[in-house]
Design a protein around this motif. Sequence first.
Motif, PDB file in Angstrom:
ATOM      1  N   GLU A 461       0.843  -1.210   0.000  1.00  0.00           N
ATOM      2  CA  GLU A 461       0.000   0.000   0.000  1.00  0.00           C
ATOM      3  C   GLU A 461       0.873   1.253   0.000  1.00  0.00           C
ATOM      4  OE1 GLU A 461      -3.837   1.825   0.034  1.00  0.00           O
ATOM      5  OE2 GLU A 461      -3.107  -0.190  -0.415  1.00  0.00           O
ATOM      6  N   SER A 462       2.018   1.195   0.681  1.00  0.00           N
ATOM      7  CA  SER A 462       2.965   2.318   0.661  1.00  0.00           C
ATOM      8  C   SER A 462       3.442   2.584  -0.762  1.00  0.00           C
ATOM      9  CB  SER A 462       4.170   2.024   1.564  1.00  0.00           C
ATOM     10  OG  SER A 462       3.792   1.902   2.911  1.00  0.00           O
ATOM     11  N   GLN A 463       3.811   1.517  -1.465  1.00  0.00           N
ATOM     12  CA  GLN A 463       4.252   1.662  -2.843  1.00  0.00           C
ATOM     13  C   GLN A 463       3.153   2.249  -3.715  1.00  0.00           C
ATOM     14  OE1 GLN A 463       5.763  -2.506  -3.390  1.00  0.00           O
ATOM     15  NE2 GLN A 463       7.550  -1.466  -4.242  1.00  0.00           N
ATOM     16  N   ARG A 464       1.927   1.766  -3.508  1.00  0.00           N
ATOM     17  CA  ARG A 464       0.803   2.247  -4.325  1.00  0.00           C
ATOM     18  C   ARG A 464       0.555   3.740  -4.110  1.00  0.00           C
ATOM     19  NH1 ARG A 464      -4.214   3.674  -4.113  1.00  0.00           N
ATOM     20  NH2 ARG A 464      -4.322   3.459  -1.840  1.00  0.00           N
ATOM     21  N   ILE A 465       0.670   4.185  -2.865  1.00  0.00           N
ATOM     22  CA  ILE A 465       0.441   5.601  -2.560  1.00  0.00           C
ATOM     23  C   ILE A 465       1.542   6.469  -3.148  1.00  0.00           C
ATOM     24  CG2 ILE A 465       0.366   7.301  -0.678  1.00  0.00           C
ATOM     25  CD1 ILE A 465      -0.986   5.090   1.028  1.00  0.00           C
ATOM     26  N   LEU A 466       2.786   5.993  -3.018  1.00  0.00           N
ATOM     27  CA  LEU A 466       3.938   6.821  -3.390  1.00  0.00           C
ATOM     28  C   LEU A 466       4.285   6.764  -4.879  1.00  0.00           C
ATOM     29  CD1 LEU A 466       6.263   5.975  -0.366  1.00  0.00           C
ATOM     30  CD2 LEU A 466       4.952   8.071  -0.716  1.00  0.00           C
ATOM     31  N   GLU A 467       3.766   5.783  -5.602  1.00  0.00           N
ATOM     32  CA  GLU A 467       4.145   5.653  -7.015  1.00  0.00           C
ATOM     33  C   GLU A 467       3.640   6.816  -7.863  1.00  0.00           C
ATOM     34  OE1 GLU A 467       2.532   2.021  -8.393  1.00  0.00           O
ATOM     35  OE2 GLU A 467       0.438   2.698  -8.380  1.00  0.00           O
ATOM     36  N   HIS A 468       2.723   7.590  -7.334  1.00  0.00           N
ATOM     37  CA  HIS A 468       2.202   8.738  -8.076  1.00  0.00           C
ATOM     38  C   HIS A 468       3.059   9.992  -7.888  1.00  0.00           C
ATOM     39  CE1 HIS A 468      -1.358   6.406  -8.936  1.00  0.00           C
ATOM     40  NE2 HIS A 468      -1.537   6.169  -7.651  1.00  0.00           N
ATOM     41  N   ILE A 469       4.054   9.910  -6.997  1.00  0.00           N
ATOM     42  CA  ILE A 469       4.939  11.051  -6.761  1.00  0.00           C
ATOM     43  C   ILE A 469       6.134  10.945  -7.708  1.00  0.00           C
ATOM     44  CG2 ILE A 469       6.431  12.233  -5.098  1.00  0.00           C
ATOM     45  CD1 ILE A 469       4.616  11.211  -2.887  1.00  0.00           C
ATOM     46  N   PRO A 470       6.423  11.984  -8.506  1.00  0.00           N
ATOM     47  CA  PRO A 470       7.560  11.920  -9.449  1.00  0.00           C
ATOM     48  C   PRO A 470       8.884  12.162  -8.740  1.00  0.00           C
ATOM     49  CG  PRO A 470       6.451  14.038  -9.639  1.00  0.00           C
ATOM     50  CD  PRO A 470       5.656  13.237  -8.633  1.00  0.00           C
ATOM     51  N   PHE A 471       9.395  11.137  -8.073  1.00  0.00           N
ATOM     52  CA  PHE A 471      10.651  11.270  -7.340  1.00  0.00           C
ATOM     53  C   PHE A 471      11.808  11.513  -8.305  1.00  0.00           C
ATOM     54  CE2 PHE A 471       8.202   8.654  -4.302  1.00  0.00           C
ATOM     55  CZ  PHE A 471       8.309   9.470  -3.189  1.00  0.00           C
ATOM     56  N   HIS A 472      12.813  12.272  -7.825  1.00  0.00           N
ATOM     57  CA  HIS A 472      14.010  12.542  -8.625  1.00  0.00           C
ATOM     58  C   HIS A 472      14.796  11.250  -8.807  1.00  0.00           C
ATOM     59  CE1 HIS A 472      17.979  14.424  -9.552  1.00  0.00           C
ATOM     60  NE2 HIS A 472      17.204  15.276 -10.184  1.00  0.00           N
ATOM     61  N   ASP A 473      15.703  11.261  -9.789  1.00  0.00           N
ATOM     62  CA  ASP A 473      16.476  10.058 -10.116  1.00  0.00           C
ATOM     63  C   ASP A 473      17.268   9.519  -8.936  1.00  0.00           C
ATOM     64  OD1 ASP A 473      15.506  10.154 -12.640  1.00  0.00           O
ATOM     65  OD2 ASP A 473      17.296  11.048 -13.547  1.00  0.00           O
ATOM     66  N   ASP A 474      17.715  10.413  -8.021  1.00  0.00           N
ATOM     67  CA  ASP A 474      18.511   9.916  -6.890  1.00  0.00           C
ATOM     68  C   ASP A 474      17.646   9.210  -5.836  1.00  0.00           C
ATOM     69  OD1 ASP A 474      17.228  12.083  -5.843  1.00  0.00           O
ATOM     70  OD2 ASP A 474      19.025  13.190  -5.275  1.00  0.00           O
ATOM     71  N   LEU A 475      16.343   9.111  -6.080  1.00  0.00           N
ATOM     72  CA  LEU A 475      15.449   8.334  -5.215  1.00  0.00           C
ATOM     73  C   LEU A 475      14.795   7.204  -6.013  1.00  0.00           C
ATOM     74  CD1 LEU A 475      13.681  11.259  -3.277  1.00  0.00           C
ATOM     75  CD2 LEU A 475      15.624   9.892  -2.520  1.00  0.00           C
ATOM     76  N   SER A 476      15.507   6.707  -7.009  1.00  0.00           N
ATOM     77  CA  SER A 476      14.923   5.747  -7.944  1.00  0.00           C
ATOM     78  C   SER A 476      14.577   4.407  -7.290  1.00  0.00           C
ATOM     79  CB  SER A 476      15.878   5.517  -9.127  1.00  0.00           C
ATOM     80  OG  SER A 476      17.120   5.008  -8.663  1.00  0.00           O
ATOM     81  N   GLN A 477      15.266   4.032  -6.207  1.00  0.00           N
ATOM     82  CA  GLN A 477      15.009   2.743  -5.558  1.00  0.00           C
ATOM     83  C   GLN A 477      14.170   2.876  -4.298  1.00  0.00           C
ATOM     84  OE1 GLN A 477      19.186   1.210  -5.346  1.00  0.00           O
ATOM     85  NE2 GLN A 477      18.392  -0.453  -6.605  1.00  0.00           N
ATOM     86  N   LEU A 478      13.678   4.065  -4.026  1.00  0.00           N
ATOM     87  CA  LEU A 478      12.951   4.307  -2.786  1.00  0.00           C
ATOM     88  C   LEU A 478      11.746   3.391  -2.645  1.00  0.00           C
ATOM     89  CD1 LEU A 478      12.312   7.607  -1.031  1.00  0.00           C
ATOM     90  CD2 LEU A 478      10.319   6.289  -1.636  1.00  0.00           C
ATOM     91  N   LEU A 479      10.936   3.250  -3.703  1.00  0.00           N
ATOM     92  CA  LEU A 479       9.735   2.421  -3.621  1.00  0.00           C
ATOM     93  C   LEU A 479      10.086   0.960  -3.378  1.00  0.00           C
ATOM     94  CD1 LEU A 479       7.453   3.884  -6.444  1.00  0.00           C
ATOM     95  CD2 LEU A 479       7.483   4.432  -4.025  1.00  0.00           C
ATOM     96  N   THR A 480      11.157   0.491  -4.001  1.00  0.00           N
ATOM     97  CA  THR A 480      11.573  -0.902  -3.802  1.00  0.00           C
ATOM     98  C   THR A 480      12.031  -1.135  -2.372  1.00  0.00           C
ATOM     99  OG1 THR A 480      12.290  -0.983  -6.112  1.00  0.00           O
ATOM    100  CG2 THR A 480      13.096  -2.720  -4.652  1.00  0.00           C
TER     101      THR A 480
END
Length: 588
Positions: A461-480
């Motif tokens: 559910e955390s991933q689902r909520i946050l996947e709509h945020i356009p994180f910068h490239d230096d946060l590319s693995q944050l959701l994983t």
Amino acid sequence: MNNHIKPETRLKKFLKPKKLKAFFKKAQPLLPENSLLCIYIGSTPVFCTDPSLYPFDKTIFTPIANATDEDLSIGVSLQNLEELSEKERNQIKAVLEFMSYSMAAHIESEKARRLLGEETLAKYRELALLHRSIVELNNSLRLKDVISALIQECRTSALPAEMGAVYLPEEDGFTIFDSFGAVDAGTFEKLVECPLFKDIIASLRGEILNDVKLDCRCGSKLCDNIRSLLIMPIPSPNLCEGVLILTSQCVNAFSAAHLKHVATLASVAGISISNAYNFESIRVLMDALLKALAEAIDARDPFTAGHSDRVAHLAVAFARLISLEDDKFHELCFTDEHLREIFYSGILHDIGKIGIKEEVLTKKTRLPKSMLDVIGMRMKLFGIHYQKEWEPDYKRLKQINLSLCPHQEDLDFIHTISEVKFKINGSSIHLLHPEERKCLLVRKGNLTSEERQEIERHPAESQRILEHIPFHDDLSQLLTIIGQHHERLDGSGYPEGIKGDDILIQSQILAIVDIYDAITQERHYKPATPQARALKILAEEAEEGKLNKSLVTFFIDNILQIEKGADSINLDRPVSPRFCKIPRNNLN
């Protein structure tokens, strides 16, 4: 002009021997036989048609006009010059004048060609500098990196500066952000008070002072080892992003070429600094939004308030210490960007709990008090109806309701009373309903299997909520990282049940500190566990193959240093808080 250089060498700069031979070849047939044609600088012959014939006593000279400040002339020598008629002499002079005119035109043309070549070379160097500085100064969107690249370019390029500093605007004025050389902080800070500094900011134009003692705008503010100074604003449209100052101990150290060189650097740096400010302002906004999301979780459950923040700080301190350990973890090195990503993973790892039912999220006991009271009323009614003691059984039931790991005899007791039913006024009544029995028979914790499934979906559910945020490239693995923080190396974790190397090392780090903080903090259903016991539980989990044994051992061995380091982590702030851009019309 360059009198220390041999005349022959000086001549070659504007009249090449090959070209002179061509001139002489054209002129020689127009002159009397046995004439010696020479080019002179001053009284010295530097090029002759036949040097073996020199010298002659009599020579006719004609000056050659040139813009090189040389005393240049062409001459014809003859042994019998005095025997020539006036007409023959005039003919020689005419040939010399024509040659002088032709050579002067050639020198002028050569000068123009050289000037064009020098300008082309200067443009090429400027473009090369521009290209290099654009690459270097735009290699990062961090203000610290941009200024560092500017300082490095000034220190390593062909600039005659022993010291230099970059000033950036703060709310209370300009202060030194970075420097090189043996900078005297006091002297360089005094420069800000000089009229020269304010003039530069107001005009957005650089200046050179090749003898600072002669300029009343700053001379008295500088120490004796600063004799020349180059000061350049760092502009972006209508703003002064900063000021660059270079100094030398020598008088007349800087030239117009140096000023142009630094102006090119400053123009590129101004854009890069402006971009860095904009990037940091966006990051500040992102920080605020992400922290607000984390605080939304804390607001729902005061018992877990601060958990995400503590996990974030512990994880960063843990990862930073791992990076310093060359013997055990030489292959692991977490950069500032990696640490920031780990930090935000910790801040947001439980954000999915927003979608979890509150009665499940904040469940303190197996059954809520209201349901337990109803069961007590049934037991009392049963006791009155059959004239039996009921209070001891109800008291035991309440103790079981509070237990996290009930004994088997307690579970057997639940089985026994759940089978009891009685009739009153023709209605059949069970002491325990099936749902109540199910909650009381949970062997560990206070959640039923359905409730546990509800909780265990929070990483996804955390991933689902946050996947709509356009994180910068230096946060590319944050959701994983967030999605894996409850996975275990043996595959017993959730939500995917992945195992081993499929779990990111950052997720493994987050898992360890998440367990540690959860155990050592008070919860609805349990008191805080002492640190020693918490570390023992981590060690047991590692022995069972659930957690990374090397990481857990390192965590346990360095827990005091990690907790101390966590208190000093401040990655939830931008690298630089400088947002005070000063318009030039405010600094007049």
